[in-house]
Design a protein around this motif. Structure first.
Motif, mmCIF file in Angstrom:
data_model
loop_
_atom_site.group_PDB
_atom_site.id
_atom_site.type_symbol
_atom_site.label_atom_id
_atom_site.label_comp_id
_atom_site.label_asym_id
_atom_site.label_seq_id
_atom_site.Cartn_x
_atom_site.Cartn_y
_atom_site.Cartn_z
ATOM 1 N N THR A 85 0.814 -1.206 0.000
ATOM 2 C CA THR A 85 0.000 0.000 0.000
ATOM 3 C C THR A 85 0.855 1.268 0.000
ATOM 4 O OG1 THR A 85 -1.723 -1.171 1.238
ATOM 5 C CG2 THR A 85 -1.848 1.245 1.193
ATOM 6 N N PHE A 86 1.814 1.319 0.912
ATOM 7 C CA PHE A 86 2.612 2.531 1.075
ATOM 8 C C PHE A 86 4.039 2.388 0.548
ATOM 9 C CE2 PHE A 86 -0.541 2.388 4.503
ATOM 10 C CZ PHE A 86 -1.218 3.572 4.288
ATOM 11 N N GLY A 87 4.442 1.180 0.200
ATOM 12 C CA GLY A 87 5.803 0.972 -0.289
ATOM 13 C C GLY A 87 6.852 1.131 0.787
ATOM 14 N N SER A 88 6.490 0.954 2.048
ATOM 15 C CA SER A 88 7.412 1.115 3.175
ATOM 16 C C SER A 88 8.001 -0.240 3.559
ATOM 17 C CB SER A 88 6.675 1.721 4.365
ATOM 18 O OG SER A 88 5.561 0.913 4.731
ATOM 19 N N PRO A 89 9.105 -0.255 4.299
ATOM 20 C CA PRO A 89 9.706 -1.526 4.717
ATOM 21 C C PRO A 89 8.759 -2.343 5.586
ATOM 22 C CG PRO A 89 11.215 0.306 5.059
ATOM 23 C CD PRO A 89 9.899 0.907 4.731
ATOM 24 N N THR A 90 8.848 -3.635 5.473
ATOM 25 C CA THR A 90 8.032 -4.543 6.283
ATOM 26 C C THR A 90 8.900 -5.184 7.351
ATOM 27 O OG1 THR A 90 8.424 -6.332 4.688
ATOM 28 C CG2 THR A 90 6.423 -5.019 4.414
ATOM 29 N N GLY A 91 8.283 -5.509 8.480
ATOM 30 C CA GLY A 91 9.002 -6.042 9.614
ATOM 31 C C GLY A 91 9.306 -7.523 9.504
ATOM 32 N N PRO A 92 9.824 -8.111 10.579
ATOM 33 C CA PRO A 92 10.166 -9.541 10.581
ATOM 34 C C PRO A 92 8.967 -10.410 10.229
ATOM 35 C CG PRO A 92 11.086 -8.449 12.505
ATOM 36 C CD PRO A 92 10.208 -7.451 11.841
ATOM 37 N N SER A 93 9.230 -11.410 9.393
ATOM 38 C CA SER A 93 8.185 -12.345 8.956
ATOM 39 C C SER A 93 8.848 -13.686 8.672
ATOM 40 C CB SER A 93 7.471 -11.819 7.707
ATOM 41 O OG SER A 93 8.379 -11.689 6.619
ATOM 42 N N ILE A 97 13.217 -12.888 8.278
ATOM 43 C CA ILE A 97 13.160 -13.016 9.734
ATOM 44 C C ILE A 97 13.613 -11.735 10.441
ATOM 45 C CG2 ILE A 97 13.433 -15.509 9.683
ATOM 46 C CD1 ILE A 97 16.358 -15.179 10.271
ATOM 47 N N PHE A 98 14.392 -10.883 9.779
ATOM 48 C CA PHE A 98 14.789 -9.604 10.350
ATOM 49 C C PHE A 98 14.111 -8.445 9.638
ATOM 50 C CE2 PHE A 98 19.187 -10.766 12.356
ATOM 51 C CZ PHE A 98 18.525 -11.603 13.240
ATOM 52 N N GLY A 99 13.155 -8.725 8.763
ATOM 53 C CA GLY A 99 12.508 -7.682 7.999
ATOM 54 C C GLY A 99 13.327 -7.258 6.792
ATOM 55 N N VAL A 100 12.865 -6.185 6.134
ATOM 56 C CA VAL A 100 13.566 -5.645 4.963
ATOM 57 C C VAL A 100 13.769 -4.146 5.161
ATOM 58 C CG1 VAL A 100 12.617 -7.380 3.402
ATOM 59 C CG2 VAL A 100 11.403 -5.223 3.710
ATOM 60 N N ASP A 101 14.696 -3.576 4.364
ATOM 61 C CA ASP A 101 14.940 -2.141 4.444
ATOM 62 C C ASP A 101 14.071 -1.412 3.432
ATOM 63 O OD1 ASP A 101 16.113 -2.654 2.004
ATOM 64 O OD2 ASP A 101 18.171 -2.365 2.710
ATOM 65 N N ALA A 293 10.357 1.836 11.286
ATOM 66 C CA ALA A 293 11.016 0.571 10.918
ATOM 67 C C ALA A 293 12.158 0.319 11.893
ATOM 68 C CB ALA A 293 11.527 0.619 9.479
ATOM 69 N N TRP A 294 11.816 -0.019 13.141
ATOM 70 C CA TRP A 294 12.812 -0.193 14.197
ATOM 71 C C TRP A 294 13.801 -1.306 13.903
ATOM 72 C CZ3 TRP A 294 12.694 -5.084 16.081
ATOM 73 C CH2 TRP A 294 11.509 -5.809 15.900
ATOM 74 N N TRP A 295 13.325 -2.353 13.191
ATOM 75 C CA TRP A 295 14.168 -3.518 12.946
ATOM 76 C C TRP A 295 15.369 -3.195 12.061
ATOM 77 C CZ3 TRP A 295 9.188 -2.699 11.293
ATOM 78 C CH2 TRP A 295 9.015 -2.430 9.940
ATOM 79 N N PHE A 296 15.243 -2.163 11.252
ATOM 80 C CA PHE A 296 16.314 -1.802 10.326
ATOM 81 C C PHE A 296 17.548 -1.300 11.079
ATOM 82 C CE2 PHE A 296 17.351 0.945 6.348
ATOM 83 C CZ PHE A 296 18.359 0.067 6.027
ATOM 84 N N MET A 297 17.372 -0.710 12.268
ATOM 85 C CA MET A 297 18.486 -0.228 13.064
ATOM 86 C C MET A 297 18.833 -1.159 14.216
ATOM 87 S SD MET A 297 18.930 3.377 15.166
ATOM 88 C CE MET A 297 19.097 4.377 13.693
ATOM 89 N N VAL A 298 17.843 -1.820 14.793
ATOM 90 C CA VAL A 298 18.074 -2.620 15.994
ATOM 91 C C VAL A 298 19.008 -3.787 15.717
ATOM 92 C CG1 VAL A 298 16.969 -4.204 17.619
ATOM 93 C CG2 VAL A 298 15.966 -1.956 17.175
ATOM 94 N N PHE A 299 18.776 -4.531 14.640
ATOM 95 C CA PHE A 299 19.557 -5.739 14.400
ATOM 96 C C PHE A 299 21.018 -5.445 14.046
ATOM 97 C CE2 PHE A 299 15.199 -7.418 13.639
ATOM 98 C CZ PHE A 299 15.194 -8.337 14.685
ATOM 99 N N PRO A 300 21.328 -4.538 13.116
ATOM 100 C CA PRO A 300 22.759 -4.228 12.901
ATOM 101 C C PRO A 300 23.375 -3.525 14.097
ATOM 102 C CG PRO A 300 21.377 -2.796 11.580
ATOM 103 C CD PRO A 300 20.481 -3.852 12.135
ATOM 104 N N GLY A 301 22.583 -2.708 14.818
ATOM 105 C CA GLY A 301 23.112 -2.057 16.013
ATOM 106 C C GLY A 301 23.450 -3.056 17.102
ATOM 107 N N ALA A 302 22.580 -4.060 17.296
ATOM 108 C CA ALA A 302 22.851 -5.091 18.296
ATOM 109 C C ALA A 302 24.077 -5.911 17.924
ATOM 110 C CB ALA A 302 21.624 -5.996 18.447
ATOM 111 N N ALA A 303 24.224 -6.231 16.633
ATOM 112 C CA ALA A 303 25.400 -6.980 16.189
ATOM 113 C C ALA A 303 26.678 -6.191 16.455
ATOM 114 C CB ALA A 303 25.272 -7.308 14.702
#
Length: 328
Positions: A85-93, A97-101, A293-303
């Motif tokens: 609908t909006f063309g925005s990133p989708t979360g984990p699925s 599993i970590f979503g998309v950017d 899109a919190w997942w886009f920063m959380v996962f590389p930041g945690a790594a």
């Protein structure tokens, strides 16, 4: 009361009466045994070391891991993975599993491949900085005089520059056209490695210089010099072996610093360039859409945080294990 004197024939009776001492009580331990004895008592350092080994395996087996999980390659862009609908990133699925950017690239795949980039830059840049720092530090500390003055003042000039500003300037200059030094330093990964090595080696050189200034006055160095040993033999056979412990400890402490340095350069846009995956670049791209899109920063930041923390803990553990004054 007088003690009875023992005759020559009473030796056997005396050996039988005295308890036998176990061999382990008087057995000498090697340096490596003492090091491992101290290190294995530090469970935090061992856990951090196990995590680093896992990171290395992830970096080496990155294509296989991505394939087993069923994730797409890190540079594959897919509009179908975005919100229809909006063309925005989708979360984990289940598919990602970590979503998309925001370009539809799989975050898990990019985090895994980013491990390879971070470790490669850290190892190459740290190795180059340690080699250059040890050579310069040993020359300045051993010979002293004019050589020490010239090298020390050159190191002071490099230390006077802000590290990040120096890195940005060199990376920006060498990232244009054919690179620097007649194309020897090419834009991309090579530029980042050279920039980090140049910014890091003066600190190592200063530490090694201080150690050599102390070691060159020791008795074993004076003895080797009195026997006619050359300067080259004294440096490599007498002084360098005594620098192994501080070199190992400082290397483990510089590695996480260089990982952060690479992430900072990539965050500012002068490090590893797209489509190559980098944790710093991913965090920079996520700053604009972090609220949605919190997942886009959380996962590389945690790594990034866990990797730097693991190297720091291992460095502290090695410093305690290699220091004979810890009392462990």
């Amino acid at each position: 009361m007088r003690t009875a004197e023992l005759g020559p024939g009473d030796d056997a009776a005396l050996e039988t009466a005295l308890p036998a001492l176990p061999h382990e009580a008087i057995a000498a331990r090697s340096t490596l045994e003492l090091f491992w004895r101290r290190l294995r008592t530090d469970r935090v350092a061992l856990a951090a070391l196990a995590f680093i080994v896992l990171l290395v395996l992830v970096a080496v087996l990155a294509p296989l891991i991505v394939k087993l999980v069923g994730a797409p390659p890190p540079d594959e862009q897919s509009s179908a993975a975005l919100d229809p609908t909006f063309g925005s990133p989708t979360g984990p699925s289940s598919q990602h599993i970590f979503g998309v950017d925001k370009l539809g690239q799989d975050v898990f795949s990019r985090v895994v491949y980013g491990t390879r980039v971070s470790l490669e830059v850290a190892v190459l840049s740290t190795g180059s900085a340690v080699i250059a720092g040890v050579i310069v530090g040993m020359l300045a500390g051993y010979y002293g005089g004019l050589i020490d003055t010239l090298l020390s003042r050159a190191l002071d000039v490099l230390l006077a520059f802000p590290i990040l500003l120096l890195g940005i300037g060199l990376a920006s200059a060498c990232s244009l056209g054919d690179g620097c030094i007649g194309g020897l330093i090419q834009p991309g990964l090579t530029v980042v490695v050279v920039v980090i090595a140049i910014a890091t080696f003066p600190y190592i050189a200063r530490i090694i210089r201080g150690q050599v200034l102390s070691l060159r006055e020791k008795e074993f160095v004076e003895a080797a010099r009195s026997l006619g040993a050359s300067d080259r033999r004294i440096i490599f056979r007498q002084i360098l072996p005594n620098l192994v412990a501080p070199i190992i400890v400082y290397t483990t402490l510089v590695l996480p610093q260089n990982i952060l340095f690479e992430a900072a350069l990539s965050f500012l846009g002068v490090g590893v360039q797209p489509p190559t995956a980098s944790w710093g670049q991913m965090i920079a791209d996520a700053t604009e859409i972090f609220d949605t899109a919190w997942w886009f920063m959380v996962f590389p930041g945690a790594a990034l945080v866990l990797t730097v923390l693991a190297f720091n803990l291992v460095g502290d553990g090695l410093q305690d294990a290699l220091n004979p004054k810890t009392g462990r």
